[in-house]
Design a protein around this motif. Structure first.
Motif, PDB file in Angstrom:
ATOM      1  N   UNK A  27      37.249  32.463  47.065  1.00  0.00           N
ATOM      2  CA  UNK A  27      37.612  33.521  47.946  1.00  0.00           C
ATOM      3  C   UNK A  27      38.971  34.125  47.868  1.00  0.00           C
ATOM      4  N   UNK A  28      39.411  34.547  48.998  1.00  0.00           N
ATOM      5  CA  UNK A  28      40.574  35.402  49.155  1.00  0.00           C
ATOM      6  C   UNK A  28      41.862  34.679  48.838  1.00  0.00           C
ATOM      7  N   UNK A  29      41.924  33.447  49.184  1.00  0.00           N
ATOM      8  CA  UNK A  29      43.010  32.513  48.972  1.00  0.00           C
ATOM      9  C   UNK A  29      44.275  33.055  48.343  1.00  0.00           C
ATOM     10  N   UNK A  30      45.219  33.411  49.148  1.00  0.00           N
ATOM     11  CA  UNK A  30      46.535  33.838  48.689  1.00  0.00           C
ATOM     12  C   UNK A  30      46.485  35.109  47.849  1.00  0.00           C
ATOM     13  N   UNK A  31      45.321  35.650  47.574  1.00  0.00           N
ATOM     14  CA  UNK A  31      45.211  36.865  46.792  1.00  0.00           C
ATOM     15  C   UNK A  31      45.690  36.716  45.375  1.00  0.00           C
ATOM     16  N   UNK A  32      45.386  35.621  44.747  1.00  0.00           N
ATOM     17  CA  UNK A  32      46.072  35.316  43.483  1.00  0.00           C
ATOM     18  C   UNK A  32      45.625  36.147  42.308  1.00  0.00           C
ATOM     19  N   UNK A 224      39.212  32.525  38.271  1.00  0.00           N
ATOM     20  CA  UNK A 224      40.241  31.522  37.971  1.00  0.00           C
ATOM     21  C   UNK A 224      40.655  30.741  39.212  1.00  0.00           C
ATOM     22  N   UNK A 225      41.335  29.667  38.991  1.00  0.00           N
ATOM     23  CA  UNK A 225      41.825  28.846  40.103  1.00  0.00           C
ATOM     24  C   UNK A 225      43.335  28.986  40.230  1.00  0.00           C
ATOM     25  N   UNK A 229      44.251  24.697  43.234  1.00  0.00           N
ATOM     26  CA  UNK A 229      42.975  24.247  42.700  1.00  0.00           C
ATOM     27  C   UNK A 229      41.774  24.981  43.230  1.00  0.00           C
ATOM     28  N   UNK A 230      41.974  26.025  44.010  1.00  0.00           N
ATOM     29  CA  UNK A 230      40.868  26.799  44.560  1.00  0.00           C
ATOM     30  C   UNK A 230      40.623  28.047  43.725  1.00  0.00           C
ATOM     31  N   UNK A 231      39.331  28.370  43.550  1.00  0.00           N
ATOM     32  CA  UNK A 231      39.008  29.630  42.901  1.00  0.00           C
ATOM     33  C   UNK A 231      39.548  30.768  43.757  1.00  0.00           C
ATOM     34  N   UNK A 232      39.934  31.851  43.070  1.00  0.00           N
ATOM     35  CA  UNK A 232      40.740  32.827  43.776  1.00  0.00           C
ATOM     36  C   UNK A 232      40.559  34.232  43.215  1.00  0.00           C
ATOM     37  N   UNK A 233      40.397  35.203  44.105  1.00  0.00           N
ATOM     38  CA  UNK A 233      40.355  36.595  43.672  1.00  0.00           C
ATOM     39  C   UNK A 233      39.024  37.272  43.868  1.00  0.00           C
ATOM     40  N   UNK A 234      38.312  36.911  44.919  1.00  0.00           N
ATOM     41  CA  UNK A 234      36.972  37.427  45.127  1.00  0.00           C
ATOM     42  C   UNK A 234      36.945  38.819  45.745  1.00  0.00           C
ATOM     43  N   UNK A 235      37.894  39.152  46.575  1.00  0.00           N
ATOM     44  CA  UNK A 235      37.739  40.271  47.497  1.00  0.00           C
ATOM     45  C   UNK A 235      38.028  41.654  46.928  1.00  0.00           C
ATOM     46  N   UNK A 236      38.577  41.770  45.728  1.00  0.00           N
ATOM     47  CA  UNK A 236      38.951  43.083  45.211  1.00  0.00           C
ATOM     48  C   UNK A 236      37.753  43.991  44.969  1.00  0.00           C
ATOM     49  N   UNK A 237      37.947  45.269  45.224  1.00  0.00           N
ATOM     50  CA  UNK A 237      36.928  46.256  44.882  1.00  0.00           C
ATOM     51  C   UNK A 237      36.935  46.473  43.376  1.00  0.00           C
TER      52      UNK A 237
END
Length: 402
Positions: A27-32, A224-225, A229-237
């Motif tokens: 998910x969104x996590x820090x917007x990485x 990517x994580x 250790x979290x997957x990150x970067x889901x929310x982008x259009x």
């Protein structure tokens, strides 16, 4: 339509694609990361991006490096003005335009003359390398406008970021007049570009701070994580029509077709995080660590049910604002903090949005309640107006200066 735009329009909605493919994520996590860089069907263009052979144009409607498929490395620098002579600054931006157009093509910024007693014009460390999808993105701050006597041209949307709860900003990582973002799939290519731009402008600008970073881009069909250790970067259009709604400004001034860049240098307290049990880590994000699915769901792109997330979880607080921003952020690791003896690591958070207030509202809602605050500290900040793209024969920021 640019190649960046064509790439995204060619793809089916990545959420549907991954659902059909059975690929999990997060998910969104820090917007990485800017997930649009990682999800694509295997067209020829996607293969070129994956291999680092995609052709990047400097000229176009928008600056590259914003919605461009994300590269593996960044070298980001913030500069202060050394002069406020308008003619000198205009010439600097003209020189940077000329240099940038050559750099993204993998060319020398200028060929050397016959006099070997003079220093080389190009520093030369990328000779023999391809440009590795290099992009260069330029922005200026509200302070830049004031110093240059252009305050009357400041858009109403463009104002300094307000103070946010829990931040501990350090002067050396905050503010500045000009920002340049160099991204490439080779870190030496990114650094070379910044080095030569700075070298050209040394009589007009001084360096305030810089940051190199990396993104865990392996298989571009997987999210990517981040360093937690979290997957990150889901929310982008991912579609150009969505970019118009989220990223590109539609104002009737020099910022039309540009975007506002929010920058935060975020220190991540890895040792504290590493002592935290898995359940608490997942509660912090509101997502499962392995699959990246939101609580109560199975797959990364399943719709988030806010009622199933802890009230202080990062994802819940960010999503409930409903103000989309476009994330393009990188991890960094700068050795050891001499004061604490721990890793000096974190996130160079960069987001683009057509209205800076979108970022302000998200960050304000995270505020003091975000459980993530136990593991991170915001220590740097800046807001920059990134011009529209450059047409051949023009130069960066031309509409602002004329």
């Amino acid at each position: 339509m640019t190649k960046d735009e064509t790439f995204f329009e060619q793809k089916m909605d990545r959420r549907e694609f991954l659902k059909k493919a059975g690929i999990g994520g997060a998910g969104l996590a820090l917007g990485l990361s800017g997930a649009s860089a990682f999800f694509a069907t295997k067209t020829d263009e996607a293969e070129k991006i994956s291999d680092g052979d995609e052709k990047i144009r400097f000229y176009g409607k928008h600056q590259a490096g914003i919605t461009t498929a994300m590269q593996k490395n960044i070298y980001f620098v913030v500069l202060d003005l050394h002069t406020t002579d308008k003619d000198k600054i205009i010439q600097l931006f003209k020189d940077w335009t000329d240099y940038s157009a050559k750099l993204v093509e993998g060319e020398l910024v200028k060929k050397d003359g016959s006099n070997a007693l003079l220093p080389p014009t190009d520093t030369g460390e990328t000779v023999g390398l391809n440009p590795h999808r290099l992009t260069l993105t330029f922005g200026v701050s509200a302070d830049f406008l004031k110093k240059m006597g252009l305050e009357s041209k400041r858009p109403k949307l463009f104002r300094d970021l307000p103070p946010f709860p829990k931040e501990q900003l350090q002067d050396k990582y905050t503010g500045g007049d000009i920002a340049i973002q160099a991204c490439a799939d080779d870190e030496q290519v990114a650094f070379h570009a910044i080095r030569n731009l700075i070298r050209k402008g040394r009589n007009s600008i001084t360096m305030k701070w810089s940051q190199s970073g990396f993104a865990a881009i392996g298989n571009r069909l997987e999210t990517p994580r981040n360093l937690f250790g979290f997957k990150d970067g889901t929310a982008n259009v991912t579609k150009e029509s969505d970019f118009d709604q989220v990223v590109w400004t539609d104002s009737k001034d020099w910022m039309k077709d540009g975007s506002y860049m929010a920058v935060r240098r975020i220190q991540m307290h890895l040792e504290t995080w590493d002592r935290t049990n898995l359940q608490e880590q997942e509660n912090t994000f509101g997502r499962y660590k392995d699959s990246g699915a939101p609580f109560g769901k199975k797959n990364e792109f399943d719709e988030v049910d806010l009622s199933l997330l802890p009230v202080d979880s990062h994802v819940r607080l960010a999503k409930e604002v409903d103000k989309p921003i476009y994330r393009r952020s990188y991890s960094y690791s700068d050795g050891i903090d001499e004061t604490t003896g721990q890793f000096d690591s974190g996130l160079l958070f960069i987001s683009y949005q057509k209205d800076p207030d979108s970022f302000v509202k998200v960050q304000t809602n995270l505020g003091a309640d975000d459980k993530m605050n136990e593991y991170i500290t915001h220590i740097g900040s800046g807001l920059f107006a990134c011009f529209a793209g450059v047409e051949k024969g023009g130069y960066l920021g031309q509409d602002l200066f004329e």
